[in-house]
Scaffold this active site. Structure first.
Site, mmCIF file in Angstrom:
data_model
loop_
_atom_site.group_PDB
_atom_site.id
_atom_site.type_symbol
_atom_site.label_atom_id
_atom_site.label_comp_id
_atom_site.label_asym_id
_atom_site.label_seq_id
_atom_site.Cartn_x
_atom_site.Cartn_y
_atom_site.Cartn_z
ATOM 1 N N GLU A 260 -0.168 -1.078 5.642
ATOM 2 C CA GLU A 260 0.942 -0.717 6.523
ATOM 3 C C GLU A 260 0.935 0.757 6.872
ATOM 4 O O GLU A 260 1.420 1.153 7.934
ATOM 5 C CB GLU A 260 2.279 -1.092 5.854
ATOM 6 N N GLU A 261 0.391 1.579 5.974
ATOM 7 C CA GLU A 261 0.486 3.031 6.134
ATOM 8 C C GLU A 261 -0.602 3.622 7.036
ATOM 9 O O GLU A 261 -0.726 4.840 7.143
ATOM 10 C CB GLU A 261 0.417 3.716 4.759
ATOM 11 N N HIS B 47 6.625 9.395 1.100
ATOM 12 C CA HIS B 47 5.410 10.205 1.275
ATOM 13 C C HIS B 47 5.538 11.597 0.648
ATOM 14 O O HIS B 47 4.600 12.385 0.716
ATOM 15 C CB HIS B 47 5.005 10.337 2.747
ATOM 16 N N ASP C 253 0.828 -1.201 0.000
ATOM 17 C CA ASP C 253 0.000 0.000 0.000
ATOM 18 C C ASP C 253 0.865 1.255 0.000
ATOM 19 O O ASP C 253 2.064 1.208 0.304
ATOM 20 C CB ASP C 253 -0.957 0.010 1.188
ATOM 21 N N ASP D 75 8.481 4.253 -1.195
ATOM 22 C CA ASP D 75 7.817 3.587 -0.060
ATOM 23 C C ASP D 75 6.614 2.796 -0.520
ATOM 24 O O ASP D 75 5.498 3.272 -0.500
ATOM 25 C CB ASP D 75 7.403 4.667 0.956
#
Length: 358
Positions: free
Chosen positions: A130-131, A333, A72, A100
């Site tokens: 995960e985020e 990000h 993700d 990422d």
């Protein structure tokens, strides 16, 4: 359904995977593509749990290594599809997820397909969510139902580390700090109590806070305590009766969750504090023999991981774990997220050499 060609280069796979949007909560198309790509490989035993896919060799090796990566990303902001860019004469792939951590996932998928006779047994894990909050994490759900799949002597997370080895990780705590007041017409403010004004001491304490640098097993971790969101008020002519400040605390792995919570409550004493998310960090784990062997094989100088990663999950289950993947963590990000092609190739080369003993 998108199709992944695992005979393609890890660089081309990175482009393909990044061009399949998979913001947290919307991972299914990419999970479907990964499952379809690995399910037919004879040397792997493949298990799917929601949008988490596990592929294992079972060659009877004396040791097992888990290699994991999340599929993700944080929300897209005009940075998909990917494109090739040049920065100071070096080629990059630009776009959401390149750092990422889809470049790391691409390397893992390429090796999972090609390494039919590794010197250790391998458990490949590609997981969702995960985020976002820890309880949504695909590995959280998998550990609850299939803890046996986490059995390993060593684990590697493909989190961005500039192609170097980053040991352990900081813990991560989020808290909501609340103030209350009395609602009133803003033309008669003296009748009410302004909850937003009451939040000023919270912000002052956070602004004055000086985070520590903590050495743990030879690596120096930098902590951080920050306001990350604030909300209050219902209209432009109403004195607000409630205000919330969301606080994020990144704490060194020498501290457990209880100590982190106690520290937050001490710093914000006198206020209503609710802990809404807590994930403990992980000590470096570099004293494990396999970890030392891996670091030597890839020629890395270990560094600390400042952000939280799922090395903490493996560490809590007794499996020493490190971060090793392409991409600059500072660009994770970021809207200018981009990964150098050379790092993708270097990480693939390093993992391949160590896993095959070449």
């Amino acid at each position: 359904m998108p199709v992944l060609d695992l005979t393609a280069s890890s660089v081309d796979l990175t482009r393909t995977i990044c061009d399949i949007p998979s913001v947290s909560g919307d991972e299914t198309p990419l999970a479907d593509a990964i499952f379809a790509a690995v399910d037919g490989l004879d040397h792997l035993e493949v298990t799917r749990h929601g949008d988490t896919i596990v592929a294992r060799t079972n060659l009877g090796r004396a040791q097992r290594v888990a290699i994991a990566g999340h599929i993700d990303t944080v929300p897209i902001n005009g940075n998909v599809p990917t494109r090739d860019v040049d920065v100071d004469g070096q080629p990059f792939i630009w776009g959401r997820g390149t750092v990422d951590m889809k470049a790391g996932v691409a390397v893992q998928l390429k090796l999972a397909a090609e390494l039919t006779d590794p010197r250790v047994d391998i458990t490949w894990m590609w997981y969702d969510h995960e985020e976002v909050a820890a309880e949504l994490n695909g590995l959280t759900r998998l550990a609850a139902s299939r803890p046996d799949l986490f059995e390993a002597d060593f684990a590697i997370l493909g989190e961005p580390s500039n192609g170097q080895v980053e040991g352990g990780c900081n813990g991560n705590l989020r808290a909501i700090v609340r103030t209350s007041g009395v609602r009133a017409h803003s033309a008669r403010a003296w009748i009410g109590e302004n909850a937003i004004h009451k939040a000023a001491p919270i912000l002052a304490r956070l602004a004055e806070y000086r985070p520590r640098e903590v050495e743990v097993e030879g690596l120096v971790y930098r902590e951080g305590l920050n306001a990350v969101r604030i909300g209050g008020g219902i209209a432009g002519n109403v004195i607000p009766d409630a205000c919330e400040v969301e606080v994020n605390y990144r704490f060194a792995p020498s501290k457990d969750g209880a100590a982190a919570e106690a520290h937050i409550r001490d710093v914000l004493a006198g206020f209503d504090v609710e802990i809404v998310d807590l994930a403990e960090g992980a000590r470096p784990g570099l004293d494990a023999p396999l970890a030392q062997e891996f670091v030597a094989a890839v020629g890395a100088v270990p560094q600390p991981k400042y952000g939280w990663t799922d090395v903490a999950r493996f560490s809590a289950m007794g499996v020493p774990a490190v971060n090793y993947g392409p991409g600059d963590p500072h660009l994770a990000h970021h809207d200018e997220e981009r990964v150098p092609l050379s790092q993708i190739e270097d990480v693939e080369r390093g993992l391949r050499a160590w896993l095959t003993g070449a």
